[in-house]
Design a protein around this motif. Structure first.
Motif, short mmCIF file in Angstrom:
data_model
loop_
_atom_site.label_atom_id
_atom_site.label_comp_id
_atom_site.label_asym_id
_atom_site.label_seq_id
_atom_site.Cartn_x
_atom_site.Cartn_y
_atom_site.Cartn_z
N GLU A 41 50.98 14.16 6.30
CA GLU A 41 49.76 13.79 5.98
C GLU A 41 48.69 13.97 7.67
N PHE A 42 49.41 14.83 8.24
CA PHE A 42 48.60 15.39 9.61
C PHE A 42 48.98 16.93 9.66
N GLY A 43 49.71 17.71 8.41
CA GLY A 43 49.19 18.65 8.10
C GLY A 43 50.18 19.33 7.15
N LYS A 44 50.29 21.17 6.97
CA LYS A 44 51.75 21.52 6.24
C LYS A 44 52.62 21.66 6.84
N ASN A 45 53.91 21.55 6.27
CA ASN A 45 55.37 21.42 5.66
C ASN A 45 55.56 23.48 5.80
N VAL A 46 56.20 23.43 6.91
CA VAL A 46 57.20 25.57 5.94
C VAL A 46 58.25 25.66 6.52
N ILE A 47 58.82 26.78 5.78
CA ILE A 47 60.22 26.22 5.91
C ILE A 47 60.20 27.66 6.75
N ALA A 48 60.39 28.43 7.70
CA ALA A 48 60.25 29.61 8.15
C ALA A 48 61.10 30.61 8.11
N THR A 49 61.82 31.70 7.57
CA THR A 49 62.47 32.40 7.39
C THR A 49 62.82 33.52 8.54
N ASN A 50 62.42 33.60 9.45
CA ASN A 50 62.70 34.01 10.88
C ASN A 50 62.93 33.36 12.37
N VAL A 51 63.52 32.01 11.63
CA VAL A 51 63.56 30.76 12.07
C VAL A 51 65.29 30.98 11.71
N CYS A 52 66.22 31.04 12.24
CA CYS A 52 66.82 31.68 11.93
C CYS A 52 68.69 30.90 12.78
N LEU A 53 68.81 30.09 12.42
CA LEU A 53 70.62 29.52 13.22
C LEU A 53 71.41 29.69 11.77
N ARG A 54 72.84 28.91 12.45
CA ARG A 54 74.48 29.16 11.73
C ARG A 54 74.16 27.19 11.30
N HIS A 55 74.46 27.10 10.62
CA HIS A 55 75.29 25.97 10.26
C HIS A 55 76.63 25.25 9.65
N PHE A 56 77.61 24.70 10.51
CA PHE A 56 78.80 24.77 10.18
C PHE A 56 79.33 23.69 9.69
N HIS A 57 78.39 22.19 9.34
CA HIS A 57 79.26 20.90 8.58
C HIS A 57 80.65 20.99 9.39
N GLU A 58 80.28 19.95 10.33
CA GLU A 58 81.32 19.69 11.65
C GLU A 58 81.68 18.26 10.69
N ALA A 59 82.93 18.48 10.43
CA ALA A 59 83.78 17.41 9.23
C ALA A 59 83.39 15.86 10.22
N THR A 60 83.22 15.72 11.13
CA THR A 60 83.57 15.15 12.19
C THR A 60 82.06 13.72 11.94
N GLY A 61 82.57 12.50 12.08
CA GLY A 61 81.42 11.56 12.31
C GLY A 61 80.66 11.63 10.72
N ARG A 62 81.22 11.96 9.78
CA ARG A 62 80.20 12.39 7.87
C ARG A 62 81.48 10.52 7.53
N PRO A 63 80.43 10.28 6.88
CA PRO A 63 81.05 8.91 5.62
C PRO A 63 81.86 9.35 4.71
N ASN A 64 82.58 8.23 4.20
CA ASN A 64 83.61 8.35 3.51
C ASN A 64 82.49 8.78 2.13
N LYS A 65 83.62 9.21 1.13
CA LYS A 65 82.65 9.95 0.00
C LYS A 65 82.80 8.71 -0.97
N TYR A 66 83.59 7.35 -0.53
CA TYR A 66 82.06 6.10 -2.19
C TYR A 66 80.78 6.43 -0.75
N ASN A 67 81.15 6.02 0.19
CA ASN A 67 79.42 5.30 0.83
C ASN A 67 78.98 6.83 0.66
N TYR A 68 79.26 7.83 0.96
CA TYR A 68 77.95 9.08 0.83
C TYR A 68 77.56 9.11 -1.05
N GLY A 69 78.33 8.84 -1.85
CA GLY A 69 77.89 8.00 -2.84
C GLY A 69 76.66 7.81 -3.50
#
Length: 333
Positions: free
Chosen positions: A232-260
């Motif tokens: 509602e304020f303006g555009k959202n964009v994905i900027a393909t030169n704003v780069c990082l790595r994402h490692f999906h650390e397992a710690t702190g995630r919910p169990n699979k039942y709750n995730y589902g």
């Protein structure tokens, strides 16, 4: 352009240190780094005290402010009034050296842009198109001289006429879109949805709207909800030169039942943020895809090694779907 960084963390001191080291090497450094720690031990606190990072402010929260959405709102409340942009990063990411430099440049170049998301380069599967090859539309998605191989779920959906005709990051009326991001070509693309691992907003947005406390605890899809309301304020964009790595650390995630359960219930909630009254065809497609994904996860009990996880997640999805008949989430805009 002054900017603040909020990092919400929970029981991940090693991952957080990895991220902070990548921030220290940035070509453009945040005016403030706000760490909001929901950990139940003091390992993260001890780490922050041991390693001295410039402009870093550490806050440890108790139960009333614990959980991703509450911690993000807490962090927003600590941002200095002089800041013009508020950035959010997951604690299990690692930034390229020009991450903030390129990010701020996007905001500077276009005053109509109010939200910017980055790209995880270790998850980006786009390749340059080889014009000597032919690419099946069912198996590949083509875009601006690049191609990406569709996942098996999307291939099956396309065969069944349940594929999305929207570009990545944009939600069709039946909600289930594509998750390919965009090729790393230096451009930015307008989207509906930003991903919480890497999203930033002008301070006018964070001053005006807060993260919904409907998304308790782990907060699956809280980023989608927030970015949809930010439009509602303006555009959202994905900027393909704003780069990082994402490692999906397992710690702190919910169990699979709750995730589902969250996948279905939170997915329904976000769908109704964008489309409060979807047409009958869109409703049918949404439900058919939910059950298609349930059967795929049940099939994974046979096809994958993580059989228990696949079964309990499928069970959570089933319970989540039936719960919508008894207790639909109350959507807050």
């Amino acid at each position: 352009m002054q900017f603040s960084l909020i990092i919400c963390t929970y029981q991940r001191p090693k991952a957080l240190l990895n991220l902070l080291n990548s921030i220290q090497d940035q070509k453009m450094y945040p005016n403030e780094i706000i760490i909001v720690d929901g950990s139940r031990d003091n390992k993260t606190k001890d780490l922050v005290q041991e390693y001295k990072f410039e402009n870093l402010y550490y806050f440890k929260v108790e139960d009333k402010d614990r959980g991703l959405t509450r911690q993000r709102n807490y962090g927003i409340s600590k941002v200095t009034q002089d800041s013009e942009v508020v950035c959010f990063l997951d604690d299990d990411t690692y930034l390229k050296k020009d991450y903030f430099k390129n990010l701020i440049e996007v905001f500077k170049r276009n005053q109509e842009i109010f939200g910017v998301g980055g790209v995880a380069i270790n998850e980006n599967r786009w390749i340059k198109k080889d014009y000597e090859k032919s690419y099946s539309n069912k198996k590949y998605f083509e875009f601006e001289n690049y191609v990406v191989e569709r996942g098996s779920r999307h291939i099956l959906r396309n065969h069944l006429g349940l594929g999305s005709n929207k570009l990545p990051g944009n939600m069709p009326e039946f909600s289930h879109g594509t998750s390919y991001s965009y090729p790393l070509n230096g451009k930015f693309y307008e989207v509906d949805l930003l991903i919480g691992m890497s999203m930033s907003f002008r301070k006018q947005v964070t001053d005006s709207i807060k993260f919904s406390t409907y998304f308790e605890g782990y907060g699956l899809y809280e980023d989608a909800d927030y970015s949809l309301r930010a439009i509602e304020f303006g555009k959202n964009v994905i900027a393909t030169n704003v780069c990082l790595r994402h490692f999906h650390e397992a710690t702190g995630r919910p169990n699979k039942y709750n995730y589902g359960k969250m996948v279905v219930r939170n997915g329904w909630y976000v769908w109704r943020i964008k489309y409060p009254k979807p047409k009958l065809e869109a409703r049918l497609k949404w439900n058919v895809i939910i059950w298609l994904l349930i059967f795929i996860r049940l099939g994974n009990v046979i096809t994958t090694k993580k059989k228990k996880g696949a079964f309990t997640e499928a069970l959570g999805r089933i319970v989540g779907w039936f719960s919508l008949f008894l207790n639909k989430p109350k959507v807050e805009r």
